[in-house]
Design an enzyme around this catalytic site. Structure first.
Site: not given
Ligand code: NGO
Length: 501
Positions: A314
């Site tokens: 992300e």
């Molecule tokens: C995503 C995000 C995390 C969140 C999570 C919540 C990943 C790999 N990055 O998973 O920062 O906490 O969802 O479900």
């Protein structure tokens, strides 16, 4: 006999092969002896077995150390034998009226065999509170079990960054996952809201970056001694800790601790919300790579396992080129410290080393890029993210990927999720639990159980041996044991839970 009363009807994960012996059970008496092979790890496993038996019977058996188990009867013999299994983690357990023989190639196999014996014992094996006037008759059913795991990576992840969890809480999680034969605990040690491990060369990371958490609470961090203690505890449970420092995104806690790490030279405020994607390390600064090198070095010094997780998810503020170059550079740093890099599935756009591991999480990630990955861990968020709600009415948790009832976690095949994946590249499955909405271990347990048991079986038991119908019955039989252990599990309405008293 109900499933809960039939010891062989409550094994989770289901062993590869269970042949009931049909004959008389093995009766544990005050004279029963445990024979254990030499070596600290195997002795520790024998001592764990002793504890289960002492609790269940009120009498502690003697442990005899022997290369060759001598006593012929009334013995539970643990033996290391290279021919016991083709798998390093496998075991062969024979329970006969006169004798129990547990053989394995390694202490890990003995540990898993003892987890199976534990499930065959009455639930009084789980706690110390009972005083017996006379030792109760405790038996183990006659059976031959040949067992080995389907996957080498049977993982759980705990997000200690969004909310901090104490050493004792993490140990409790290690107890609960290893009881289900899970062998990796991935600790998400840094995110926007908190930095959770002491780094001697960058002390403000923990001091400042660890000072708070989601919602503005006190936060916290593990000192090096505490972290070492966790790693050692995990080792006696045959769990490899996989440390993660998420980068280049999810780094507000680090950026807030050191102004120098920021492109503009000023530190942002600590962050206690739950948005994602706004922070990134300054990929053009040399100090960024010095920082990463020293952080990796200091964590690697505490890490006996072969993995270092560098995050990579992300990132919304870098160009695709900046991101790729960053991942490739970090991968080299991790390699230079002797570890294999693990990264969230976004890293599959970079050129990866043959040893690197991609952790699949986004349900819509490019299957083609995933298929090209050198190694894969599967954590599809719409199947095994334990922080997803079970149903709309679940108060805790999130639902961005899906509501995940237990069957949805259980009923899929890791070998067909990524079409075209390189043969043998799927190392296994991991169930992450993110803690935006979870403030303590009871919250974690509520979302983890029963789904963690489903994922444990998914990762351990051959696909052909698994079926939702038999799993569902065995799952219902866990209620008394989980209650004895004080697990705050969700009583999923589709499961017929055995009475707990
Ligand atoms: C995503 C995000 C995390 C969140 C999570 C919540 C990943 C790999 N990055 O998973 O920062 O906490 O969802 O479900």
């Amino acid at each position: 006999m109900t499933t809960a009363d039939d010891p062989l009807g409550r094994l989770i994960p289901l062993p590869q092969c269970v042949e009931p012996g049909g004959g008389a059970p093995f009766a544990i008496t005050p004279q029963t002896i445990i024979v254990a092979p030499e070596g600290a790890l195997a002795m520790d496993v024998a001592a764990q077995l002793l504890t289960f038996i002492r609790r269940a019977t009120g009498v502690a058996p003697r442990i005899l150390v022997a290369r060759e188990p001598a006593a012929p009867t009334n013995v539970i013999a643990l033996a290391l034998d290279p021919a016991a299994s083709s798998s390093d983690e496998g075991y062969d357990l024979t329970i006969a009226p006169a004798r129990v023989t547990l053989r394995a190639k390694t202490p890990a196999g003995l540990f898993y065999g003892v987890r199976t014996i534990r499930q065959l014992l009455p639930i009084t094996a789980e706690y110390d509170a009972l005083l017996y006037r006379a030792p109760p008759v405790v038996t183990l059913p006659a059976v031959h079990i040949v067992d080995a795991p389907r996957f080498e990576w049977r993982g759980a992840m705990l997000d200690v960054a969004r909310h901090f969890f104490s050493v004792d809480e993490v140990k409790r999680y290690i107890d609960l996952i290893s009881m289900h034969k899970i062998n990796r605990l991935h600790l998400h040690l840094a995110d926007d809201q908190g930095w959770r491990i002491e780094i001697p060369s960058w002390p403000d990371l923990a001091r400042k970056g660890g000072a708070t958490e989601v919602g503005g609470g006190l936060g916290g961090y593990y000192t090096r001694d505490q972290y070492k203690d966790l790693v050692a505890y995990a080792e006696t449970h045959f769990v490899t800790i996989v440390p993660e420092i998420d980068m280049p995104g999810h780094t507000n806690a680090a950026l807030a601790s050191y102004a120098d790490l920021n492109c503009k030279g000023t530190a942002p405020a600590p962050y206690t919300g739950t948005e994602v994607g706004f922070s990134a390390l300054c990929v053009d600064l040399d100090v960024t790579y010095k920082f990463i090198d020293e952080v990796v070095r200091d964590i690697v010094a505490l890490t006996p396992g072969p993995y270092f997780h560098a995050g990579g998810d992300e990132v919304k503020t870098l160009t695709p080129e900046q991101y790729r170059m960053f991942v490739e550079r970090v991968q080299k740093i991790v390699e230079s410290h002797g570890k294999r890099m693990v990264g969230w599935d976004e890293v599959s756009v970079a050129t990866l080393l043959p040893t690197s591991i991609v952790q699949h999480w986004r349900p819509d990630a490019s299957k083609q890029l995933l298929a090209g990955s050198p190694h894969l861990i599967l954590s599809p968020a719409d199947r095994v993210y334990l922080d997803m709600k079970y149903e709309d009415a679940t108060l805790l948790g999130l639902n961005w990927a899906a509501n995940i009832p237990v069957q949805r976690s259980y009923d899929w095949d890791p070998d067909t999720l990524v079409p075209g994946a390189r043969p043998g590249s799927v190392l296994g499955v991991e169930a992450p639990i993110w803690s935006e909405t979870l403030t303590n271990m009871r919250d974690v347990e509520y979302l983890a159980f029963p789904r963690l048991a489903a994922v444990a079986e998914l990762a351990w038991t051959p696909q052909a041996e698994r079926s939702w119908d038999t799993f569902k019955r065995r799952l219902g039989a866990q209620a008394p044991r989980w209650t004895a252990l004080g697990i705050n599990f969700f009583r999923a309405p589709e499961i017929d839970w055995a009475p707990t008293r």
